[in-house]
Design a protein around this motif. Sequence first.
Motif, PDB file in Angstrom:
ATOM      1  N   ASN A 144      36.199  62.272  21.980  1.00 55.10           N
ATOM      2  CA  ASN A 144      36.551  61.244  22.965  1.00 55.10           C
ATOM      3  C   ASN A 144      35.513  61.086  24.078  1.00 55.10           C
ATOM      4  OD1 ASN A 144      37.012  63.505  24.554  1.00 55.10           O
ATOM      5  ND2 ASN A 144      39.185  63.098  24.893  1.00 55.10           N
ATOM      6  N   GLU A 145      34.365  61.731  23.952  1.00 55.29           N
ATOM      7  CA  GLU A 145      33.275  61.525  24.908  1.00 55.29           C
ATOM      8  C   GLU A 145      32.086  60.819  24.255  1.00 55.29           C
ATOM      9  OE1 GLU A 145      32.186  64.918  27.245  1.00 55.29           O
ATOM     10  OE2 GLU A 145      34.264  65.535  27.529  1.00 55.29           O
ATOM     11  N   GLY A 147      29.859  57.671  22.749  1.00 51.70           N
ATOM     12  CA  GLY A 147      29.638  56.286  23.142  1.00 51.70           C
ATOM     13  C   GLY A 147      30.002  55.352  22.007  1.00 51.70           C
ATOM     14  N   ARG A 150      34.833  55.706  19.545  1.00 48.00           N
ATOM     15  CA  ARG A 150      35.002  57.145  19.728  1.00 48.00           C
ATOM     16  C   ARG A 150      36.351  57.612  19.195  1.00 48.00           C
ATOM     17  NH1 ARG A 150      36.298  57.844  26.218  1.00 48.00           N
ATOM     18  NH2 ARG A 150      38.509  57.327  26.071  1.00 48.00           N
ATOM     19  N   ILE A 223      32.089  54.523  32.773  1.00 49.77           N
ATOM     20  CA  ILE A 223      32.320  54.212  31.361  1.00 49.77           C
ATOM     21  C   ILE A 223      33.799  53.901  31.145  1.00 49.77           C
ATOM     22  CG2 ILE A 223      32.197  55.079  28.993  1.00 49.77           C
ATOM     23  CD1 ILE A 223      29.475  54.561  30.317  1.00 49.77           C
ATOM     24  N   MET A 225      36.855  51.781  28.377  1.00 49.57           N
ATOM     25  CA  MET A 225      37.143  51.336  27.018  1.00 49.57           C
ATOM     26  C   MET A 225      37.426  49.832  27.011  1.00 49.57           C
ATOM     27  SD  MET A 225      37.074  53.991  24.992  1.00 49.57           S
ATOM     28  CE  MET A 225      38.087  53.555  23.593  1.00 49.57           C
ATOM     29  N   CYS A 234      36.138  50.511  22.282  1.00 55.17           N
ATOM     30  CA  CYS A 234      34.715  50.848  22.324  1.00 55.17           C
ATOM     31  C   CYS A 234      34.331  51.122  23.774  1.00 55.17           C
ATOM     32  CB  CYS A 234      33.925  49.670  21.763  1.00 55.17           C
ATOM     33  SG  CYS A 234      32.143  49.870  21.762  1.00 55.17           S
ATOM     34  N   THR A 235      33.474  52.115  24.004  1.00 55.76           N
ATOM     35  CA  THR A 235      33.089  52.453  25.375  1.00 55.76           C
ATOM     36  C   THR A 235      31.892  51.624  25.830  1.00 55.76           C
ATOM     37  OG1 THR A 235      31.628  54.250  24.649  1.00 55.76           O
ATOM     38  CG2 THR A 235      33.907  54.819  25.141  1.00 55.76           C
ATOM     39  N   ASN A 238      30.916  49.728  32.887  1.00 54.44           N
ATOM     40  CA  ASN A 238      31.826  48.831  33.612  1.00 54.44           C
ATOM     41  C   ASN A 238      31.055  47.936  34.592  1.00 54.44           C
ATOM     42  OD1 ASN A 238      34.222  47.683  34.430  1.00 54.44           O
ATOM     43  ND2 ASN A 238      34.733  49.330  35.858  1.00 54.44           N
ATOM     44  N   THR A 247      39.328  43.945  29.439  1.00 56.50           N
ATOM     45  CA  THR A 247      39.070  44.891  28.351  1.00 56.50           C
ATOM     46  C   THR A 247      40.072  44.788  27.206  1.00 56.50           C
ATOM     47  OG1 THR A 247      40.381  46.576  29.499  1.00 56.50           O
ATOM     48  CG2 THR A 247      38.006  46.555  29.914  1.00 56.50           C
ATOM     49  N   GLY A 294      27.962  55.943  26.452  1.00 57.01           N
ATOM     50  CA  GLY A 294      28.960  56.991  26.616  1.00 57.01           C
ATOM     51  C   GLY A 294      28.777  57.719  27.933  1.00 57.01           C
TER      52      GLY A 294
END
Length: 316
Positions: A144-145, A147, A150, A223, A225, A234-235, A238, A247, A294
Amino acid sequence: MQTKLTQLLKIKYPIIQAPMFLVSNVAMVTEAMKAGIAGCIPALNYRTLEELKAAIQELKAAKVEGGAFGFNLIVNKSNLKYKEQLRVLCEEGCDFIITSLGSPEETIREAHKVGIKVFCDVTDLRFGMKVQELGADAAIAVNNEAGGHRGNLSPQELTSLLCDKLAIPVISAGGVGCKADIDKMISYGAEGVSVGSPFIASVEAGVTEEYKQACVDYGADDIIMTQRISGTPCTVINTPYVQKIGTKESWLETILNRNKKLKKWVKMIRFGIGMRATEKAATKATYKTVWVAGPSIEHTKAILPVKDIIYKLTHD
């Protein structure tokens, strides 16, 4: 550092320069090989099969001892070029293929016929067990980290789980921005790491200076989602433009996605629109900035040559 990944690919360090849509290129992978790691490029970065073939030939000519190169294949129905891309890779040859977003069965079967290793992106144990059964040479644990697209589990949770249950090597993907992060992933049982976002801000990356500088200026807290690129979370960084468009998928997409017959086509259309938007942001100076990255950009402090980024990952 010798691990099962370094043995599989005959590389100096257990690091794969991750394939990044529109970012990765021959120059980056060439420098990666020279520095003793493996480099990977998405096959979708090439519009035609001839361009893909030319890239393979250029990398074969540039290969040095201690380095390796490969390509990433999207193996689901959204990639209409998949079968032909696989054919070219098998005919021309490369060290490895990374599969994403679908069943790797055909890729594993065909690649192994010509001696190409196949590593498969997985986000959970169920899929990890599946790719092992199909004969994958390694599982890439997308946590979950990472890019881009994920997983849901933390680096420690996913890597430890897969290492405990699988017999094939596990490569951790996501959350690596410095040597301490690599050491941490190895301590969880990983045989290597896949590193992407830190290489966006490289001299050799084929994206705008604005995109590279954004990876320097923004950090992990920036960052978020989004579903607005490919229909799959997708990351991205912002930026003000991302804040403006939101988003979440549109109300129309939400309704259409509930229809089983239409869902596949909605996903394919959204994927196409999203990829074109990402390409414009990556390759042209524009206010419509949708920059995929990411949280590991937290460690990116300057735009550097690939060789210097690798040195920092292996020596700092």
